[in-house]
Design an enzyme around this catalytic site. Structure first.
Site, PDB file in Angstrom:
ATOM      1  N   GLY A 135       0.732  -1.238   0.062  1.00 53.50           N
ATOM      2  CA  GLY A 135       0.032   0.053   0.080  1.00 53.50           C
ATOM      3  C   GLY A 135       0.941   1.287  -0.084  1.00 53.50           C
ATOM      4  O   GLY A 135       2.192   1.166  -0.190  1.00 53.50           O
ATOM      5  N   ASN A 136       0.177   2.327   0.231  1.00 56.29           N
ATOM      6  CA  ASN A 136       0.893   3.618   0.185  1.00 56.29           C
ATOM      7  C   ASN A 136       0.050   4.319   1.269  1.00 56.29           C
ATOM      8  O   ASN A 136      -0.610   4.109   2.074  1.00 56.29           O
ATOM      9  CB  ASN A 136       0.898   4.425  -1.304  1.00 56.29           C
ATOM     10  CG  ASN A 136      -0.456   4.676  -1.848  1.00 56.29           C
ATOM     11  OD1 ASN A 136      -1.056   5.693  -0.925  1.00 56.29           O
ATOM     12  ND2 ASN A 136      -0.776   4.084  -2.685  1.00 56.29           N
ATOM     13  N   ARG A 137       0.941   5.609   1.537  1.00 60.54           N
ATOM     14  CA  ARG A 137       0.550   6.374   2.961  1.00 60.54           C
ATOM     15  C   ARG A 137      -0.702   7.585   2.566  1.00 60.54           C
ATOM     16  O   ARG A 137      -0.919   8.299   3.154  1.00 60.54           O
ATOM     17  CB  ARG A 137       1.731   7.165   3.404  1.00 60.54           C
ATOM     18  CG  ARG A 137       2.716   6.052   3.650  1.00 60.54           C
ATOM     19  CD  ARG A 137       3.788   7.155   4.579  1.00 60.54           C
ATOM     20  NE  ARG A 137       5.115   6.168   5.063  1.00 60.54           N
ATOM     21  CZ  ARG A 137       4.832   5.354   6.205  1.00 60.54           C
ATOM     22  NH1 ARG A 137       3.763   5.427   6.868  1.00 60.54           N
ATOM     23  NH2 ARG A 137       5.836   4.709   6.323  1.00 60.54           N
ATOM     24  N   SER A 138      -1.141   7.436   1.235  1.00 59.02           N
ATOM     25  CA  SER A 138      -2.135   8.501   0.806  1.00 59.02           C
ATOM     26  C   SER A 138      -3.209   8.447   1.891  1.00 59.02           C
ATOM     27  O   SER A 138      -3.943   7.316   2.203  1.00 59.02           O
ATOM     28  CB  SER A 138      -2.541   8.250  -0.686  1.00 59.02           C
ATOM     29  OG  SER A 138      -3.763   9.239  -0.785  1.00 59.02           O
TER      30      SER A 138
END
Ligand code: CTP
Ligand code: CA
Length: 239
Positions: free
Chosen positions: A33-36
């Site tokens: 995943g990513n931190r958005s």
């Protein structure tokens, strides 16, 4: 259009916004995943609704409340997000791709949880994760639109600038590569970014050398500045 939310300049317009960050599953309990946080895309959607638009928000893993007037479509992966955007885009006047779409996903999905000892012949070994490219959703929307007048297509790019160019140079190159109509370049890095409340963006328009600089300001104020720029593009062509 110096509306900044005080006018209903998006009445009778329908807009489709994506937000959040996609999660690409590895096994039933793990993902890449990513931190958005999805806050910026949510602010873009809320600003449009306040200006009178009908708003659909395709939200990847958004963990924030969404106003009841906004049509919410939850998704998890890049492929799910692509399916929803592809199915819906043609019915809208404007599509804004704020979502952080994972560029890659694991090549294989393990139906059962991956165990620490995954290779009995080498109990201390760590697995390698092979990745494959995800489709470029925005580029796909550009292609699908073809010569049609709508929807107006807006991309978002978080850039730090690097050895190959400044934030604006990279933004100009990305706008040309993607083929969308506007690109909102978000300055990131050194405490400027993900999760932070205030943000600075530069709105680039295809076919124009002018740049609209917005911020540092709240995500909502920045969103209204973005809609000001979009409305300027909508009116001349009657899109
Ligand atoms: N985007 C997309 N599909 C992808 C990756 C990105 O639709 N697979 C969209 C994003 O939602 C954003 C725009 O493309 O509106 C720019 O995303 P960005 O990650 O900055 O561009 P990339 O082409 O992926 O380039 P890079 O990550 O290498 O900078
Ligand atoms: Ca990317």
């Amino acid at each position: 259009a110096a509306g900044s939310g005080s006018v209903h300049d998006l009445t009778d317009r329908s807009v489709l916004v994506s937000t959040g960050g996609t999660r690409e599953p590895l096994d039933p309990v793990r993902y890449l995943g990513n931190r958005s946080s999805g806050k910026q895309g949510l602010a873009v959607a809320e600003a449009a609704a306040a200006r009178g638009a009908r708003v659909t928000l395709v939200a990847a893993n958004l963990d924030l409340p969404v106003a009841p007037g906004i049509d919410l479509v939850p998704v998890e992966t890049a492929l799910e997000l692509q399916a929803e955007m592809d199915a819906r885009a043609a019915g809208h006047d404007v599509v804004v791709m704020v979502a952080a779409v994972a560029d890659f996903r694991p090549a294989d999905y393990a139906e059962a949880k991956i165990k620490k000892t995954h290779d009995p012949a080498d109990p201390d070994a760590a697995p390698s994760i092979a990745l494959v490219r995800n489709p470029d959703v925005l580029a796909g929307l550009v292609t699908a639109r073809g010569d049609a007048a709508a929807p107006l297509l807006v991309g978002f790019a978080a850039e730090t600038g690097d050895a190959t160019g400044s934030v604006l140079d990279l933004g100009r190159a990305k706008l040309a590569r993607k083929g969308c109509d506007l690109l909102v370049v978000n300055e990131v890095g050194e405490g400027l970014t993900f999760g932070a409340e205030d943000t600075t963006v530069h709105v680039l328009t295809r076919g124009s050398d002018d740049t609209v600089d917005i911020g540092p300001a709240s995500k909502r104020v920045v969103s209204d500045g973005i809609w000001d720029a979009v409305v300027d593009c909508l009116h001349p062509t009657g899109r």
